[in-house]
Design a protein around this motif. Structure first.
Motif, mmCIF file in Angstrom:
data_model
loop_
_atom_site.group_PDB
_atom_site.id
_atom_site.type_symbol
_atom_site.label_atom_id
_atom_site.label_comp_id
_atom_site.label_asym_id
_atom_site.label_seq_id
_atom_site.Cartn_x
_atom_site.Cartn_y
_atom_site.Cartn_z
ATOM 1 N N VAL A 3 41.890 32.542 37.497
ATOM 2 C CA VAL A 3 42.425 32.161 38.567
ATOM 3 C C VAL A 3 42.179 32.929 39.835
ATOM 4 C CG1 VAL A 3 43.793 30.735 40.131
ATOM 5 C CG2 VAL A 3 43.962 30.364 37.554
ATOM 6 N N GLY A 4 41.629 33.320 40.553
ATOM 7 C CA GLY A 4 41.498 33.583 42.016
ATOM 8 C C GLY A 4 41.266 35.444 41.548
ATOM 9 N N THR A 5 40.405 35.652 40.478
ATOM 10 C CA THR A 5 39.763 37.008 40.781
ATOM 11 C C THR A 5 37.433 37.213 40.294
ATOM 12 O OG1 THR A 5 39.765 38.956 38.897
ATOM 13 C CG2 THR A 5 39.201 37.138 38.214
ATOM 14 N N SER A 6 38.198 38.216 40.697
ATOM 15 C CA SER A 6 36.175 38.578 40.684
ATOM 16 C C SER A 6 35.403 38.798 39.398
ATOM 17 C CB SER A 6 35.307 39.116 42.381
ATOM 18 O OG SER A 6 35.778 40.329 42.073
ATOM 19 N N ALA A 7 36.381 39.156 38.581
ATOM 20 C CA ALA A 7 36.461 38.663 37.673
ATOM 21 C C ALA A 7 35.296 40.411 37.224
ATOM 22 C CB ALA A 7 35.665 37.934 36.806
#
Ligand code: BV8
Length: 256
Positions: free
Chosen positions: A195-199
């Motif tokens: 959730v909510g990460t640019s990875a």
């Protein structure tokens, strides 16, 4: 707007999950008003700032780096967890209440997951409210809840050195025990919500692939597509503060 059948499918997986893992990034805190790093309003677009979050940058000017971190702490003092944080804390209660295991692995250093009531938290990149001796004279952490700090850099209370923020900078190793546990639980997970990460930042970004390779289901919840979107079993694009509560409503409807 996420299709109702997708919400229903993911909620069913959340009800069935017995070994649940969540990986969060700055996007989860964005709806609390905390700037992200790389998004369109990311505050790391300014090259200088990325130099501040390095050991080299800190050693070159500890005062300047502490002023920057204390400015971020001042911003965080004003913010509260948002519905996305609370939804994750609620899901933890339902999984553990069913006798399952739950780990929330976060790249965020803001402490908002704990503030929202999450319990089993693995802070991969540290926590901005703690500091430690630059020289490592002790393994003790110094809790610094008050901002602004009286002086920059704060002195080490245990020796004549100074304190550094208890955060992981680029090029620095993560805490080995936290890293090992994060990989172990990700490898055993039947479901991971990312959730909510640019990875983009490793080793955190590698965790969902560990789950997928071991046969677990990967669900991405993010404002925009990322590299992970194509490897995820489900990619839900929208605001985490809206999608997570919608999923939890469905979980409760399904008797989760
Ligand atoms: C390490 C410090 C061993 C604290 C941070 C080459 C290839 C691969 C890896 C490397 C490489 N060269 C070096 C590396 C390793 C490097 C790395 O991964 N670099 C990347 C960038 C290429 N990693 C490291 O150095 C790590 N250490 O590996 O040690 C080693 C040592 C040396 C060399 C090799 C290996 C240490 C990494 C930790 C760095 N510290 N922060 C601080 O000041 O904050 S990283 C920083 O990025 C933050 O911690 C943050 O948590 C992390 C990840 O960012 P995100 O959380 O994903 O935030 P971002 O803004 O990027 O994205 C937000 C997302 O949310 C966006 O997608 C947006 O669309 C979305 N969003 C926005 N609003 C919402 C939303 N989603 C939902 N709802 C919304 N409302």
């Amino acid at each position: 707007m996420i299709e109702p059948e997708t919400i229903a499918k993911v909620a069913e997986l959340m009800v069935k999950a017995r070994r649940a893992v969540v990986l969060t990034g700055a996007g989860v805190s964005a709806e609390s008003g905390v700037p992200t790093f790389r998004g369109k309003d990311g505050f790391w677009r300014d090259e200088d700032v990325t130099q501040l979050a390095t050991l080299k940058g800190f050693l070159a000017d500890p005062k300047k780096v502490w002023e920057w971190y204390d400015w971020r702490r001042g911003q965080l003092k004003e913010v509260e967890p948002n519905p996305g944080h609370y939804a994750l804390a609620e899901w933890e209660k339902t999984v553990v209440g069913r006798g399952g295991s739950y780990s929330l692995i976060t790249q965020n250093i803001d402490g908002l997951h704990e503030h929202a009531g999450s319990k089993n938290i693995l802070e991969l990149h540290g926590n901005i409210w703690y500091a430690r001796c630059l020289k490592g004279c002790t393994a003790e952490l110094k809790y610094l809840p008050d901002t602004p700090l009286p002086e920059y850099p704060p002195p080490c209370p245990w020796c004549n050195s100074i304190l550094r923020p208890h955060v992981v900078w680029f090029g620095e190793q993560l805490d080995p025990a936290i890293t090992e546990e994060s990989f172990t639980v990700s490898g055993a997970a039947d479901l991971i919500l990312v959730v909510g990460t640019s990875a983009q930042v490793y080793p955190a970004a590698g965790l969902p692939y560990v789950t997928s390779r071991a046969g677990g289901t990967v669900v991405e919840i993010n404002l925009e597509p990322t590299e992970l979107s194509y490897a995820a079993d489900f990619a839900l694009h929208g605001k985490s503060g809206e999608i997570l509560p919608e999923l939890m409503d469905k979980v409760k409807e399904l008797g989760g």
